[in-house]
Design a protein around this motif. Sequence first.
Motif, short mmCIF file in Angstrom:
data_model
loop_
_atom_site.label_atom_id
_atom_site.label_comp_id
_atom_site.label_asym_id
_atom_site.label_seq_id
_atom_site.Cartn_x
_atom_site.Cartn_y
_atom_site.Cartn_z
N LEU A 251 3.81 93.83 28.22
CA LEU A 251 4.88 92.88 28.06
C LEU A 251 6.01 93.01 28.63
CD1 LEU A 251 5.46 90.19 26.37
CD2 LEU A 251 6.63 91.59 24.65
N ILE A 252 6.43 94.52 28.75
CA ILE A 252 7.56 94.40 29.80
C ILE A 252 7.30 94.21 31.26
CG2 ILE A 252 8.74 96.63 30.85
CD1 ILE A 252 8.44 98.26 28.12
N THR A 253 6.21 94.48 31.71
CA THR A 253 5.83 93.98 33.17
C THR A 253 5.67 92.63 33.16
OG1 THR A 253 4.53 96.18 33.43
CG2 THR A 253 4.21 94.46 35.10
N ILE A 254 5.36 91.88 32.22
CA ILE A 254 5.00 90.49 32.27
C ILE A 254 6.50 89.74 32.28
CG2 ILE A 254 4.52 88.35 30.72
CD1 ILE A 254 2.17 89.27 32.39
N VAL A 255 7.56 90.32 31.63
CA VAL A 255 8.75 89.69 31.36
C VAL A 255 9.41 89.89 32.69
CG1 VAL A 255 11.13 90.14 30.29
CG2 VAL A 255 9.13 90.27 28.86
N LEU A 256 9.18 90.96 33.40
CA LEU A 256 10.03 91.35 34.79
C LEU A 256 9.32 90.39 35.81
CD1 LEU A 256 10.35 95.16 34.90
CD2 LEU A 256 12.51 93.56 34.75
N ILE A 257 7.98 90.11 35.73
CA ILE A 257 7.24 89.17 36.54
C ILE A 257 7.77 87.72 36.46
CG2 ILE A 257 5.21 88.18 37.32
CD1 ILE A 257 3.80 90.76 36.93
N CYS A 258 8.08 87.29 35.29
CA CYS A 258 8.59 86.05 35.15
C CYS A 258 9.77 85.79 35.57
CB CYS A 258 8.74 85.65 33.42
SG CYS A 258 6.97 85.54 32.51
N GLY A 259 10.66 86.89 35.83
CA GLY A 259 11.91 86.72 36.45
C GLY A 259 11.98 86.58 38.09
N LEU A 260 10.93 86.51 38.61
CA LEU A 260 10.68 86.64 39.88
C LEU A 260 10.60 84.91 40.61
CD1 LEU A 260 7.84 89.29 40.72
CD2 LEU A 260 10.42 89.51 41.05
N ASP A 261 10.92 84.81 41.76
CA ASP A 261 10.79 83.44 42.35
C ASP A 261 9.45 83.54 43.04
OD1 ASP A 261 12.96 82.26 41.01
OD2 ASP A 261 14.34 83.12 42.68
#
Length: 278
Positions: free
Chosen positions: A124-134
């Motif tokens: 989930l940590i990785t997914i949250v950070l990926i969601c912040g990318l454009d």
Amino acid sequence: MYSMTICENLLIILLVSTSQRLRSPMYFFLGHLALSDIVLVTSIVPKMLDVIIREGSTVLYVECLAQFYLYGVSVSAECFLLTAMSYDRYLAICRPLRYISIMSVKLRYTLIISSWMFGFMLALITIVLICGLDFCGPNVINHFFCEFAPLLELSCSDTTVLNIEMIVICFPIVALPFLFIIITYIYICITILKIPSTSGRQKAFSTCSSHLVVVSFFYGSMLIIYMVPYRGHSLTANKFISLLYIVLTPLLNPIIYSLRNKEIQSSALKYFKAHAKN
């Protein structure tokens, strides 16, 4: 291969759940290992087959993230489950008189729940950070599934933090469990070598040989993919190595554990005979 993988692992889960001969902690962990393999191949292989048949296919952004999350959960859980199984083998061989008291029902469930819980949390940590990318440029993933490095190549954002995060998060998921497994097997080998009889040494080694083969195959692939710095020119090699632990390992795991295990073989034979009569 996908159908065989699902059937083999479902059979392992079925036998472990129903057979009275497969009530030991080792088989309890093996059932959850089979479950993680089912989640892993089901999250990736059907879409991969669709891509192959259509010679290319589309995937929605949300579907891509969901696939990567399930992949991360199953792979992380499998790392922790293999670590728990190595601890189980260590207790069985190095601490046989205290094995039952230490590897209690409470500890088994604690290890299982922790393995899945950490898998869900760390992915989930990785997914949250990926969601912040454009993602505003190219939209073609140069891979057969939504894998970490090819996803980052499509982002217009600075991915330095994510690259560092992946290296950091790989230590508790891959490096530390692998180190723990190596240490436990050093103690196991020392204990086995102290056994005076040849037959005793062979019997002791046979109880952990299957686990050692699976660990070597799975962790070898994982260490190459995630602990070695990613480079664009190695993408083809990464695809091939990814195939090994995503498609081949879940297919071979039930075979490896059943090949020299008479308890699983006899339980399977008894199960099929009982249903053939019905």
